[in-house]
Design a protein around this motif. Structure first.
Motif, PDB file in Angstrom:
ATOM      1  N   ALA A 142       0.830  -1.214   0.000  1.00  0.00           N
ATOM      2  CA  ALA A 142       0.000   0.000   0.000  1.00  0.00           C
ATOM      3  C   ALA A 142       0.861   1.260   0.000  1.00  0.00           C
ATOM      4  O   ALA A 142       2.008   1.253   0.455  1.00  0.00           O
ATOM      5  CB  ALA A 142      -0.913  -0.003   1.216  1.00  0.00           C
ATOM      6  N   ASN A 143       0.271   2.348  -0.493  1.00  0.00           N
ATOM      7  CA  ASN A 143       0.880   3.672  -0.414  1.00  0.00           C
ATOM      8  C   ASN A 143       0.429   4.314   0.895  1.00  0.00           C
ATOM      9  O   ASN A 143      -0.684   4.836   1.006  1.00  0.00           O
ATOM     10  CB  ASN A 143       0.437   4.520  -1.609  1.00  0.00           C
ATOM     11  N   LEU A 144       1.287   4.271   1.897  1.00  0.00           N
ATOM     12  CA  LEU A 144       0.915   4.752   3.222  1.00  0.00           C
ATOM     13  C   LEU A 144       0.780   6.263   3.280  1.00  0.00           C
ATOM     14  O   LEU A 144       0.137   6.796   4.192  1.00  0.00           O
ATOM     15  CB  LEU A 144       1.956   4.297   4.254  1.00  0.00           C
ATOM     16  N   GLU A 145       1.344   6.969   2.308  1.00  0.00           N
ATOM     17  CA  GLU A 145       1.303   8.434   2.324  1.00  0.00           C
ATOM     18  C   GLU A 145      -0.100   8.971   2.095  1.00  0.00           C
ATOM     19  O   GLU A 145      -0.425  10.080   2.527  1.00  0.00           O
ATOM     20  CB  GLU A 145       2.248   9.009   1.265  1.00  0.00           C
ATOM     21  N   VAL A 146      -0.946   8.215   1.409  1.00  0.00           N
ATOM     22  CA  VAL A 146      -2.297   8.704   1.096  1.00  0.00           C
ATOM     23  C   VAL A 146      -3.382   7.912   1.819  1.00  0.00           C
ATOM     24  O   VAL A 146      -4.557   8.255   1.738  1.00  0.00           O
ATOM     25  CB  VAL A 146      -2.565   8.675  -0.430  1.00  0.00           C
ATOM     26  N   ASP A 147      -3.002   6.870   2.518  1.00  0.00           N
ATOM     27  CA  ASP A 147      -3.980   5.965   3.122  1.00  0.00           C
ATOM     28  C   ASP A 147      -4.589   6.575   4.386  1.00  0.00           C
ATOM     29  O   ASP A 147      -3.883   6.841   5.362  1.00  0.00           O
ATOM     30  CB  ASP A 147      -3.301   4.634   3.471  1.00  0.00           C
ATOM     31  N   GLN A 165       4.203  -2.154  13.271  1.00  0.00           N
ATOM     32  CA  GLN A 165       3.979  -3.468  12.674  1.00  0.00           C
ATOM     33  C   GLN A 165       2.890  -3.410  11.605  1.00  0.00           C
ATOM     34  O   GLN A 165       3.003  -4.041  10.546  1.00  0.00           O
ATOM     35  CB  GLN A 165       3.589  -4.474  13.765  1.00  0.00           C
ATOM     36  N   ILE A 166       1.835  -2.649  11.881  1.00  0.00           N
ATOM     37  CA  ILE A 166       0.753  -2.498  10.897  1.00  0.00           C
ATOM     38  C   ILE A 166       1.277  -1.787   9.651  1.00  0.00           C
ATOM     39  O   ILE A 166       1.017  -2.208   8.514  1.00  0.00           O
ATOM     40  CB  ILE A 166      -0.430  -1.726  11.517  1.00  0.00           C
ATOM     41  N   LYS A 167       2.020  -0.724   9.847  1.00  0.00           N
ATOM     42  CA  LYS A 167       2.570   0.014   8.700  1.00  0.00           C
ATOM     43  C   LYS A 167       3.488  -0.880   7.868  1.00  0.00           C
ATOM     44  O   LYS A 167       3.426  -0.864   6.624  1.00  0.00           O
ATOM     45  CB  LYS A 167       3.355   1.237   9.194  1.00  0.00           C
ATOM     46  N   LYS A 168       4.330  -1.622   8.547  1.00  0.00           N
ATOM     47  CA  LYS A 168       5.264  -2.491   7.826  1.00  0.00           C
ATOM     48  C   LYS A 168       4.505  -3.545   7.022  1.00  0.00           C
ATOM     49  O   LYS A 168       4.775  -3.738   5.833  1.00  0.00           O
ATOM     50  CB  LYS A 168       6.217  -3.164   8.819  1.00  0.00           C
ATOM     51  N   GLY A 169       3.545  -4.209   7.662  1.00  0.00           N
ATOM     52  CA  GLY A 169       2.800  -5.246   6.965  1.00  0.00           C
ATOM     53  C   GLY A 169       1.950  -4.716   5.832  1.00  0.00           C
ATOM     54  O   GLY A 169       1.876  -5.324   4.750  1.00  0.00           O
ATOM     55  N   TYR A 170       1.329  -3.573   6.046  1.00  0.00           N
ATOM     56  CA  TYR A 170       0.484  -2.978   5.009  1.00  0.00           C
ATOM     57  C   TYR A 170       1.337  -2.466   3.851  1.00  0.00           C
ATOM     58  O   TYR A 170       0.986  -2.607   2.679  1.00  0.00           O
ATOM     59  CB  TYR A 170      -0.329  -1.844   5.632  1.00  0.00           C
ATOM     60  N   GLY A 171       2.484  -1.887   4.200  1.00  0.00           N
ATOM     61  CA  GLY A 171       3.364  -1.350   3.166  1.00  0.00           C
ATOM     62  C   GLY A 171       4.017  -2.419   2.317  1.00  0.00           C
ATOM     63  O   GLY A 171       4.258  -2.208   1.123  1.00  0.00           O
ATOM     64  N   ASP A 172       4.299  -3.602   2.916  1.00  0.00           N
ATOM     65  CA  ASP A 172       4.957  -4.650   2.122  1.00  0.00           C
ATOM     66  C   ASP A 172       3.967  -5.648   1.518  1.00  0.00           C
ATOM     67  O   ASP A 172       4.358  -6.581   0.811  1.00  0.00           O
ATOM     68  CB  ASP A 172       6.028  -5.379   2.945  1.00  0.00           C
ATOM     69  N   GLY A 173       2.670  -5.463   1.818  1.00  0.00           N
ATOM     70  CA  GLY A 173       1.659  -6.291   1.169  1.00  0.00           C
ATOM     71  C   GLY A 173       1.196  -7.496   1.955  1.00  0.00           C
ATOM     72  O   GLY A 173       0.291  -8.218   1.522  1.00  0.00           O
ATOM     73  N   LEU A 175      -0.351  -7.370   4.769  1.00  0.00           N
ATOM     74  CA  LEU A 175      -1.666  -7.010   5.314  1.00  0.00           C
ATOM     75  C   LEU A 175      -2.522  -6.442   4.198  1.00  0.00           C
ATOM     76  O   LEU A 175      -2.062  -5.601   3.412  1.00  0.00           O
ATOM     77  CB  LEU A 175      -1.531  -5.962   6.417  1.00  0.00           C
ATOM     78  N   LEU A 176      -3.779  -6.856   4.143  1.00  0.00           N
ATOM     79  CA  LEU A 176      -4.711  -6.363   3.135  1.00  0.00           C
ATOM     80  C   LEU A 176      -5.489  -5.161   3.677  1.00  0.00           C
ATOM     81  O   LEU A 176      -5.578  -4.944   4.888  1.00  0.00           O
ATOM     82  CB  LEU A 176      -5.674  -7.464   2.702  1.00  0.00           C
ATOM     83  N   THR A 177      -6.075  -4.399   2.758  1.00  0.00           N
ATOM     84  CA  THR A 177      -6.798  -3.190   3.129  1.00  0.00           C
ATOM     85  C   THR A 177      -7.923  -3.477   4.113  1.00  0.00           C
ATOM     86  O   THR A 177      -8.119  -2.745   5.087  1.00  0.00           O
ATOM     87  CB  THR A 177      -7.378  -2.511   1.868  1.00  0.00           C
ATOM     88  N   GLY A 178      -8.677  -4.550   3.856  1.00  0.00           N
ATOM     89  CA  GLY A 178      -9.796  -4.878   4.728  1.00  0.00           C
ATOM     90  C   GLY A 178      -9.366  -5.096   6.165  1.00  0.00           C
ATOM     91  O   GLY A 178     -10.062  -4.682   7.105  1.00  0.00           O
ATOM     92  N   LYS A 179      -8.238  -5.735   6.360  1.00  0.00           N
ATOM     93  CA  LYS A 179      -7.725  -5.990   7.700  1.00  0.00           C
ATOM     94  C   LYS A 179      -7.383  -4.684   8.407  1.00  0.00           C
ATOM     95  O   LYS A 179      -7.708  -4.492   9.594  1.00  0.00           O
ATOM     96  CB  LYS A 179      -6.488  -6.884   7.621  1.00  0.00           C
ATOM     97  N   VAL A 180      -6.727  -3.778   7.686  1.00  0.00           N
ATOM     98  CA  VAL A 180      -6.332  -2.500   8.283  1.00  0.00           C
ATOM     99  C   VAL A 180      -7.576  -1.678   8.635  1.00  0.00           C
ATOM    100  O   VAL A 180      -7.647  -1.056   9.707  1.00  0.00           O
ATOM    101  CB  VAL A 180      -5.401  -1.721   7.337  1.00  0.00           C
ATOM    102  N   LYS A 181      -8.573  -1.672   7.758  1.00  0.00           N
ATOM    103  CA  LYS A 181      -9.805  -0.938   8.053  1.00  0.00           C
ATOM    104  C   LYS A 181     -10.532  -1.538   9.250  1.00  0.00           C
ATOM    105  O   LYS A 181     -11.099  -0.806  10.080  1.00  0.00           O
ATOM    106  CB  LYS A 181     -10.712  -0.920   6.826  1.00  0.00           C
ATOM    107  N   ASN A 182     -10.516  -2.867   9.374  1.00  0.00           N
ATOM    108  CA  ASN A 182     -11.135  -3.501  10.539  1.00  0.00           C
ATOM    109  C   ASN A 182     -10.419  -3.119  11.828  1.00  0.00           C
ATOM    110  O   ASN A 182     -11.057  -2.885  12.861  1.00  0.00           O
ATOM    111  CB  ASN A 182     -11.140  -5.023  10.369  1.00  0.00           C
ATOM    112  N   LEU A 183      -9.087  -3.050  11.767  1.00  0.00           N
ATOM    113  CA  LEU A 183      -8.321  -2.636  12.940  1.00  0.00           C
ATOM    114  C   LEU A 183      -8.689  -1.218  13.353  1.00  0.00           C
ATOM    115  O   LEU A 183      -8.882  -0.930  14.539  1.00  0.00           O
ATOM    116  CB  LEU A 183      -6.817  -2.728  12.650  1.00  0.00           C
TER     117      LEU A 183
END
Length: 221
Positions: A142-147, A165-173, A175-183
């Motif tokens: 993911a592009n964390l700069e706009v998320d 940990q969330i940023k690292k996982g989301y940035g490297d793929g 973690l999926l978007t749905g998981k981050v939104k649920n968090l």
């Protein structure tokens, strides 16, 4: 406010704020209203005899023009110039290019939203920097700069290690978007529940006492 208004010409206020001939007079008359709370003389019940106190204003960058104007005016009316700390701008759910608006209830999370409403808003409206498909997300991250969910977690997630940990996982793929939104939905729901419990303890008498114009003891003690 009148003293400030007399020190700012129409041409100057147009140059600062970009007003046009079609703008109503309310816009033109508002900058002095914004300026004067930075002067101790506006609060005689708090700062009587302390007219030379300096004011520190935390604000986002969109408020900066008002106080650049105030910097110019302050010495001319015998007041100290205020200082600013420019804070991070808190985006609307739809992203950095938009602002929260009362006319659009889906642009923000409100403290009276219930858990279902919060999670629906986050899942449906929070602008994502993730990829268009799970496959691409796992490949590119993911592009964390706009998320927006990441921006909100920056504010509201109290554990810095969890955030990294969330940023690292989301940035490297991983973690999926749905998981981050649920968090994020879980974090905001818990925050709002805590607020509701605290608000339930507040009475009208407490609000009246808190809002009353009164001296505050030991402000400088």
């Amino acid at each position: 406010m009148v003293k400030v208004a007399r020190c700012v010409t129409y041409n100057k206020v147009v140059g600062i704020f970009g007003f046009s001939q079609e703008d109503h007079i309310g816009k033109i008359s508002f900058p002095p209203v914004q300026a004067v709370p930075s002067f101790p003389s506006s609060f005689p019940h708090l700062f009587s005899g302390m007219e030379q106190l300096c004011c520190l204003i935390p604000c986002a960058v969109d408020q900066d023009p008002y106080f650049r104007m105030t910097h110019d005016v302050a010495p001319r009316i015998g007041c100290q110039k205020p200082s600013l700390t420019e804070s991070r701008f808190f985006p609307a759910l739809q992203g950095e290019s938009t602002k929260m608006s009362a006319s659009d209830p889906n642009s923000a999370i409100y403290v009276r939203d219930n858990e279902e409403e919060i999670k629906k808003k986050v899942n449906k409206y929070a602008f994502s920097g993730g990829q268009d498909s799970a496959e691409l997300q796992r490949e590119l991250g993911a592009n964390l700069e706009v998320d927006v969910p990441i921006k909100y977690l920056n504010f509201f997630l109290e554990d810095d290690d969890d955030l990294e940990q969330i940023k690292k996982g989301y940035g490297d793929g991983s973690l999926l978007t749905g998981k981050v939104k649920n968090l994020l939905g879980d974090v905001l729901s818990e925050l709002v529940k805590r607020h509701e419990r605290a608000r339930a303890q507040v009475t009208e008498e407490m609000v009246d006492a808190f809002m009353a114009a009164r001296p505050l003891p030991n402000m400088f003690g």
